[in-house]
Motif scaffolding. Sequence first.
Motif, short mmCIF file in Angstrom:
data_model
loop_
_atom_site.label_atom_id
_atom_site.label_comp_id
_atom_site.label_asym_id
_atom_site.label_seq_id
_atom_site.Cartn_x
_atom_site.Cartn_y
_atom_site.Cartn_z
N VAL A 57 0.85 -1.21 0.00
CA VAL A 57 0.00 0.00 0.00
C VAL A 57 0.89 1.25 0.00
O VAL A 57 0.70 2.16 -0.81
CB VAL A 57 -0.95 0.01 1.21
CG1 VAL A 57 -1.56 1.38 1.44
CG2 VAL A 57 -2.05 -1.04 1.04
N GLU A 58 1.88 1.27 0.89
CA GLU A 58 2.78 2.43 0.96
C GLU A 58 3.46 2.67 -0.38
O GLU A 58 3.53 3.79 -0.89
CB GLU A 58 3.87 2.18 2.04
CG GLU A 58 3.37 2.16 3.46
CD GLU A 58 2.71 3.46 3.89
OE1 GLU A 58 1.69 3.39 4.60
OE2 GLU A 58 3.18 4.55 3.48
N LYS A 59 3.96 1.58 -0.98
CA LYS A 59 4.69 1.72 -2.26
C LYS A 59 3.76 2.20 -3.37
O LYS A 59 4.14 3.05 -4.19
CB LYS A 59 5.33 0.38 -2.64
CG LYS A 59 6.51 -0.01 -1.77
CD LYS A 59 7.16 -1.29 -2.28
CE LYS A 59 8.46 -1.59 -1.55
NZ LYS A 59 9.14 -2.79 -2.11
N ALA A 60 2.53 1.67 -3.37
CA ALA A 60 1.57 2.06 -4.42
C ALA A 60 1.21 3.53 -4.28
O ALA A 60 1.21 4.28 -5.27
CB ALA A 60 0.33 1.19 -4.31
N VAL A 61 0.96 3.98 -3.06
CA VAL A 61 0.58 5.39 -2.82
C VAL A 61 1.72 6.30 -3.26
O VAL A 61 1.50 7.34 -3.91
CB VAL A 61 0.21 5.62 -1.34
CG1 VAL A 61 0.10 7.11 -1.01
CG2 VAL A 61 -1.10 4.90 -1.01
N LYS A 62 2.95 5.90 -2.98
CA LYS A 62 4.11 6.71 -3.40
C LYS A 62 4.15 6.84 -4.92
O LYS A 62 4.34 7.93 -5.48
CB LYS A 62 5.40 6.07 -2.87
CG LYS A 62 6.66 6.86 -3.18
CD LYS A 62 7.91 6.18 -2.61
CE LYS A 62 9.16 6.93 -3.01
NZ LYS A 62 9.25 7.15 -4.48
N GLU A 63 3.94 5.72 -5.61
CA GLU A 63 3.98 5.74 -7.09
C GLU A 63 2.85 6.60 -7.65
O GLU A 63 3.05 7.39 -8.58
CB GLU A 63 3.85 4.31 -7.63
CG GLU A 63 5.04 3.42 -7.36
CD GLU A 63 6.29 3.82 -8.14
OE1 GLU A 63 7.38 3.35 -7.80
OE2 GLU A 63 6.18 4.62 -9.11
N ILE A 64 1.65 6.44 -7.09
CA ILE A 64 0.49 7.19 -7.59
C ILE A 64 0.72 8.68 -7.35
O ILE A 64 0.50 9.51 -8.23
CB ILE A 64 -0.80 6.71 -6.90
CG1 ILE A 64 -1.11 5.26 -7.30
CG2 ILE A 64 -1.98 7.63 -7.23
CD1 ILE A 64 -2.18 4.58 -6.44
N LYS A 65 1.19 9.03 -6.16
CA LYS A 65 1.45 10.44 -5.81
C LYS A 65 2.49 11.03 -6.78
O LYS A 65 2.34 12.14 -7.28
CB LYS A 65 1.96 10.49 -4.37
CG LYS A 65 1.97 11.85 -3.74
CD LYS A 65 2.25 11.74 -2.25
CE LYS A 65 2.58 13.13 -1.72
NZ LYS A 65 3.85 13.20 -0.97
#
Length: 147
Positions: A57-65
């Motif tokens: 989740v953390e990694k995905a949010v970073k990529e999306i941001k």
Amino acid sequence: MRMLLIHSDYLEYEVKDKALKNPEPISEEQKKGRLDEVLAVFISVEKVDESNPDEVVEKAVKEIKDVAEQVKAERVFVYPFAHLSSELAKPDVALKVLQKIEEKLKEEGFEVKRAPFGYYKAFKLSCKGHPLAELSRTVVPSGEEVS
Ligand SMILES: C[C@@H](O)[C@H](N)C(=O)N[C@H]1[C@@H](O)[C@H](n2cnc3c(N)ncnc32)O[C@@H]1CO
């Protein structure tokens, strides 16, 4: 986790039918949805993500941001999409991961909608077509390999 990110003039969906025996319970209002000027993120949560859902989740949010900042999108549409991988995570894990991504993006200040989980949905999407309008990202827990 596999993500397809489409910077769009709009994304709209309409729920058609159940695609799982027990789809996410939704209100009448959630049967249709639309956002304009949006970064649409189609997400397949994968089996490999089950070893550390919080990290993915953390990694995905970073990529999306990161992509949202590059294309200057202030809205994100989180769209469950079981067609980007042949090794899908179990629905209960996938739903929790998608709900957490939605929650964390809101904490980051984005306007966020999430399409309902476990349904067949009709959708319309208008891709902007600029060089960064169509991107894909893969994230996995540390120590796991990208297949
Ligand atoms: C079907 C198509 O029109 C629609 N767009 C659809 O894909 N529906 C998916 C997701 O909403 C959800 N779903 C189940 N498992 C997963 C998973 N691992 N990751 C993401 N979504 C999942 O359950 C539905 C059936 O797989």
